[in-house]
Motif scaffolding. Sequence first.
Motif, PDB file in Angstrom:
ATOM      1  N   ASN A  13       6.197  -0.384   8.417  1.00  0.00           N
ATOM      2  CA  ASN A  13       6.749  -0.420   7.190  1.00  0.00           C
ATOM      3  C   ASN A  13       6.767   1.030   6.536  1.00  0.00           C
ATOM      4  O   ASN A  13       5.843   1.793   7.162  1.00  0.00           O
ATOM      5  CB  ASN A  13       5.940  -1.272   6.043  1.00  0.00           C
ATOM      6  N   ILE A  14       7.734   1.205   5.642  1.00  0.00           N
ATOM      7  CA  ILE A  14       7.544   2.627   5.015  1.00  0.00           C
ATOM      8  C   ILE A  14       7.276   2.436   3.558  1.00  0.00           C
ATOM      9  O   ILE A  14       7.943   1.338   3.082  1.00  0.00           O
ATOM     10  CB  ILE A  14       9.082   3.255   5.234  1.00  0.00           C
ATOM     11  N   VAL A  15       6.186   3.088   3.099  1.00  0.00           N
ATOM     12  CA  VAL A  15       5.578   2.711   1.718  1.00  0.00           C
ATOM     13  C   VAL A  15       5.857   4.219   0.946  1.00  0.00           C
ATOM     14  O   VAL A  15       5.460   5.229   1.180  1.00  0.00           O
ATOM     15  CB  VAL A  15       4.097   2.418   1.765  1.00  0.00           C
ATOM     16  N   TRP A  37      16.847  -2.161   6.777  1.00  0.00           N
ATOM     17  CA  TRP A  37      15.491  -2.800   6.583  1.00  0.00           C
ATOM     18  C   TRP A  37      15.793  -3.473   5.146  1.00  0.00           C
ATOM     19  O   TRP A  37      16.498  -2.895   4.372  1.00  0.00           O
ATOM     20  CB  TRP A  37      14.489  -1.917   6.663  1.00  0.00           C
ATOM     21  N   GLU A  38      14.549  -4.487   4.981  1.00  0.00           N
ATOM     22  CA  GLU A  38      14.666  -4.926   3.624  1.00  0.00           C
ATOM     23  C   GLU A  38      13.795  -3.946   2.639  1.00  0.00           C
ATOM     24  O   GLU A  38      12.985  -3.472   2.972  1.00  0.00           O
ATOM     25  CB  GLU A  38      13.860  -6.087   3.511  1.00  0.00           C
ATOM     26  N   PHE A  39      14.635  -3.894   1.478  1.00  0.00           N
ATOM     27  CA  PHE A  39      13.703  -3.127   0.518  1.00  0.00           C
ATOM     28  C   PHE A  39      12.872  -4.050  -0.462  1.00  0.00           C
ATOM     29  O   PHE A  39      13.363  -4.961  -0.984  1.00  0.00           O
ATOM     30  CB  PHE A  39      14.702  -2.256  -0.370  1.00  0.00           C
ATOM     31  N   ILE A  40      11.880  -3.492  -0.785  1.00  0.00           N
ATOM     32  CA  ILE A  40      10.981  -4.545  -1.816  1.00  0.00           C
ATOM     33  C   ILE A  40      10.066  -3.374  -2.799  1.00  0.00           C
ATOM     34  O   ILE A  40       9.442  -2.370  -2.666  1.00  0.00           O
ATOM     35  CB  ILE A  40       9.640  -5.132  -1.186  1.00  0.00           C
ATOM     36  N   ASP A  41      10.668  -3.545  -4.189  1.00  0.00           N
ATOM     37  CA  ASP A  41       9.945  -2.767  -5.282  1.00  0.00           C
ATOM     38  C   ASP A  41       9.092  -3.794  -5.554  1.00  0.00           C
ATOM     39  O   ASP A  41       9.359  -4.794  -6.145  1.00  0.00           O
ATOM     40  CB  ASP A  41      11.057  -2.529  -6.279  1.00  0.00           C
ATOM     41  N   ILE A  74       0.805  -6.429  -2.217  1.00  0.00           N
ATOM     42  CA  ILE A  74       1.006  -4.976  -1.240  1.00  0.00           C
ATOM     43  C   ILE A  74       0.107  -5.330  -0.108  1.00  0.00           C
ATOM     44  O   ILE A  74       0.743  -5.059   1.185  1.00  0.00           O
ATOM     45  CB  ILE A  74       0.703  -3.749  -1.884  1.00  0.00           C
ATOM     46  N   VAL A  75      -0.833  -5.824   0.133  1.00  0.00           N
ATOM     47  CA  VAL A  75      -1.652  -5.998   1.255  1.00  0.00           C
ATOM     48  C   VAL A  75      -1.086  -6.765   2.098  1.00  0.00           C
ATOM     49  O   VAL A  75      -0.995  -6.782   3.196  1.00  0.00           O
ATOM     50  CB  VAL A  75      -3.168  -6.292   0.759  1.00  0.00           C
ATOM     51  N   ASP A  76      -0.678  -8.119   1.619  1.00  0.00           N
ATOM     52  CA  ASP A  76       0.135  -8.942   2.097  1.00  0.00           C
ATOM     53  C   ASP A  76       1.197  -8.385   2.973  1.00  0.00           C
ATOM     54  O   ASP A  76       1.378  -8.772   4.165  1.00  0.00           O
ATOM     55  CB  ASP A  76       0.508 -10.420   1.291  1.00  0.00           C
ATOM     56  N   VAL A  77       2.102  -7.955   2.382  1.00  0.00           N
ATOM     57  CA  VAL A  77       3.368  -7.271   3.030  1.00  0.00           C
ATOM     58  C   VAL A  77       2.960  -6.483   4.069  1.00  0.00           C
ATOM     59  O   VAL A  77       3.384  -6.450   5.147  1.00  0.00           O
ATOM     60  CB  VAL A  77       4.315  -6.496   1.813  1.00  0.00           C
ATOM     61  N   LYS A  84      10.051  -3.134   6.435  1.00  0.00           N
ATOM     62  CA  LYS A  84      10.296  -3.079   5.013  1.00  0.00           C
ATOM     63  C   LYS A  84      10.148  -1.492   4.436  1.00  0.00           C
ATOM     64  O   LYS A  84       9.096  -1.011   5.091  1.00  0.00           O
ATOM     65  CB  LYS A  84       9.225  -4.108   4.384  1.00  0.00           C
ATOM     66  N   VAL A  85      10.915  -1.592   3.375  1.00  0.00           N
ATOM     67  CA  VAL A  85      10.647  -0.142   2.816  1.00  0.00           C
ATOM     68  C   VAL A  85      10.001  -0.639   1.514  1.00  0.00           C
ATOM     69  O   VAL A  85      10.696  -1.613   0.724  1.00  0.00           O
ATOM     70  CB  VAL A  85      11.902   0.623   2.531  1.00  0.00           C
TER      71      VAL A  85
END
Length: 182
Positions: A13-15, A37-41, A74-77, A84-85
């Motif tokens: 993942n990219i954070v 990739w999927e984006f998650i805000d 956040i820890v889960d993802v 994921k980004v």
Amino acid sequence: MKGNAEVLNHGKNIVLIGFMGVGKTTIGQLVAEKLDWEFIDTDQEIERRHHMSIPAIFEQKGEAYFRKVERELIVDVCTKERQKVLSLGGGAYLQEEVRNACLSHGIVVFLDLSWENWKKRLPSIVHDRPLLKNKTLEEIKQLFEQRKQAYSQYHYRVVTDGLDPETVATRMMELIRGRNAK
């Protein structure tokens, strides 16, 4: 740097980290598109899951509750998902557990915007940022500086002053892929 290019191939993942309003969501969406990739805000995901805005969560349940929910998400993802980004809320990275999960299981990119340039964005972001409400400019600057210290642990840093989101996203990708970025 060779290992970092391989990291992308393995879907780490990219954070994105940085102060509120620096452009993490906009840039994260562009990077996610480039990678497919999927984006998650994380703030938007918390709002979606709780059916209420971040300001409403702060008001009704308190900051401690919000930080707990934020940390768990956040820890889960970071530990269970790949490719994921993530765009983290400005205060998320201050939590040690969040920081450790991001650094261990992701590629952390600090979007660094100067105070002078960030200050210009304040009028457009103050209304939906609970931590900025009823604060003087000096108090906000103090928060900005405190958080900048917490953002000092990262894999890559991109100075965003004077750059449009597309340029920042491209520079990020060049850094992560191990190319020379200026």
